[in-house]
Design a protein around this motif. Structure first.
Motif, short mmCIF file in Angstrom:
data_model
loop_
_atom_site.label_atom_id
_atom_site.label_comp_id
_atom_site.label_asym_id
_atom_site.label_seq_id
_atom_site.Cartn_x
_atom_site.Cartn_y
_atom_site.Cartn_z
N MET A 74 0.66 -1.24 -0.01
CA MET A 74 0.07 0.08 0.19
C MET A 74 0.90 1.17 0.08
O MET A 74 1.83 1.46 0.83
CB MET A 74 -1.09 0.10 1.29
N GLY A 75 0.54 2.20 -0.98
CA GLY A 75 1.24 3.35 -0.88
C GLY A 75 0.85 4.23 0.01
O GLY A 75 -0.05 4.16 0.58
N ILE A 76 1.83 5.35 0.51
CA ILE A 76 1.38 6.09 1.44
C ILE A 76 0.45 7.28 0.97
O ILE A 76 -0.19 7.99 1.80
CB ILE A 76 2.66 6.90 2.01
N ALA A 77 0.37 7.60 -0.34
CA ALA A 77 -0.32 8.70 -0.91
C ALA A 77 -1.27 8.34 -1.96
O ALA A 77 -0.81 7.11 -2.81
CB ALA A 77 0.55 9.85 -1.23
N LEU A 78 -2.44 9.01 -2.28
CA LEU A 78 -3.03 9.07 -3.33
C LEU A 78 -2.57 10.34 -4.34
O LEU A 78 -2.65 11.46 -3.54
CB LEU A 78 -4.37 9.23 -3.18
N SER A 79 -2.19 10.31 -5.30
CA SER A 79 -1.40 11.57 -6.09
C SER A 79 -1.90 11.56 -7.50
O SER A 79 -2.38 10.51 -8.11
CB SER A 79 -0.11 11.33 -6.00
N THR A 80 -1.71 12.84 -8.03
CA THR A 80 -1.76 13.18 -9.21
C THR A 80 -0.73 14.33 -9.70
O THR A 80 -0.36 14.90 -8.75
CB THR A 80 -3.30 13.24 -9.70
N THR A 81 -0.54 14.63 -10.99
CA THR A 81 0.24 15.45 -11.43
C THR A 81 -0.70 16.38 -12.35
O THR A 81 -1.05 15.86 -13.29
CB THR A 81 1.52 15.04 -11.99
N LEU A 82 -0.38 17.82 -12.17
CA LEU A 82 -1.26 18.74 -13.01
C LEU A 82 -0.08 19.52 -13.65
O LEU A 82 0.69 19.99 -13.19
CB LEU A 82 -2.20 19.49 -12.24
N ARG A 83 -0.72 20.10 -15.00
CA ARG A 83 0.21 21.18 -15.70
C ARG A 83 -0.52 22.20 -15.55
O ARG A 83 -1.55 22.59 -16.37
CB ARG A 83 0.11 20.63 -17.32
N THR A 84 -0.45 23.23 -14.77
CA THR A 84 -1.10 24.34 -14.10
C THR A 84 -0.14 25.31 -13.22
O THR A 84 0.79 24.78 -13.02
CB THR A 84 -2.46 24.12 -13.61
N SER A 85 -0.60 26.37 -12.90
CA SER A 85 0.14 27.19 -12.00
C SER A 85 0.07 26.60 -10.49
O SER A 85 -1.05 25.98 -10.44
CB SER A 85 -0.34 28.70 -11.95
N PHE A 86 0.74 26.94 -9.70
CA PHE A 86 0.65 26.52 -8.35
C PHE A 86 -0.65 26.94 -7.71
O PHE A 86 -1.56 26.28 -7.19
CB PHE A 86 2.06 27.01 -7.31
N ALA A 87 -0.91 28.35 -7.94
CA ALA A 87 -2.17 29.17 -7.35
C ALA A 87 -3.19 28.22 -7.79
O ALA A 87 -4.31 27.90 -6.92
CB ALA A 87 -2.28 30.44 -7.63
N ASP A 88 -3.16 28.02 -9.13
CA ASP A 88 -4.72 27.41 -9.60
C ASP A 88 -4.85 25.79 -9.15
O ASP A 88 -5.98 25.46 -8.65
CB ASP A 88 -4.37 27.20 -11.40
N ALA A 89 -3.58 25.24 -8.98
CA ALA A 89 -3.72 23.71 -8.27
C ALA A 89 -4.35 24.00 -7.00
O ALA A 89 -5.16 23.18 -6.44
CB ALA A 89 -2.31 23.19 -8.55
N VAL A 90 -3.77 24.77 -6.11
CA VAL A 90 -4.18 25.02 -4.63
C VAL A 90 -5.84 25.37 -4.69
O VAL A 90 -6.86 24.73 -3.97
CB VAL A 90 -3.64 26.17 -3.94
#
Length: 134
Positions: free
Chosen positions: A1-17
């Motif tokens: 089991m991994g420690i995280a559920l994750s994804t990567t986005l191509r966007t600005s940091f502010a937009d991702a938050v």
């Protein structure tokens, strides 16, 4: 089991938050805390790092059920969601949520399994929805 559920986005940091906060809200999570690691480490240690924010997310009905199943589970709440700039790829932002299955793994409390499954489903839906608006 991994420690995280994750994804990567191509966007600005502010937009991702912003999008992460909205995605969490759509799944019934409120953000109780926000820690700006970049600003904190700069202010306290004069150390520089990439944009990195920790959001403390909580779904009150699920948190209530979890605390009723195991009073010590509060030590692992709220669920941390990290939004961080990818140090190896400018323009990419990584969004990671703590894998809720860790709650069962760490505590060994079988009563938490169903709750962790529900949290996992909701958290994964939030993570997956981030791509719907990229």
């Amino acid at each position: 089991m991994g420690i995280a559920l994750s994804t990567t986005l191509r966007t600005s940091f502010a937009d991702a938050v912003t999008r992460t906060r909205e995605a969490l809200a759509q799944e019934g999570f409120g953000v109780l805390t926000e820690i700006d690691m970049k600003a904190t480490l700069k202010a306290k240690l004069d150390e520089d790092m990439e944009d990195y924010v920790i959001l403390g997310a909580c779904n009150p009905p699920l948190a209530h059920r979890a605390v009723n199943a195991d009073r010590q589970i509060g030590l692992l709440l709220p669920c941390n969601v990290v939004v961080r700039a990818d140090r190896t790829d400018d323009g990419s932002v990584i969004v990671e949520a703590m894998n809720p299955q860790l709650l069962v793994e760490v505590t060994g409390e079988p009563a938490l399994r169903e709750i962790a499954d529900e949290v996992t489903t909701k958290m994964q839906a939030a993570i997956d929805s981030l791509h719907a608006t990229t």
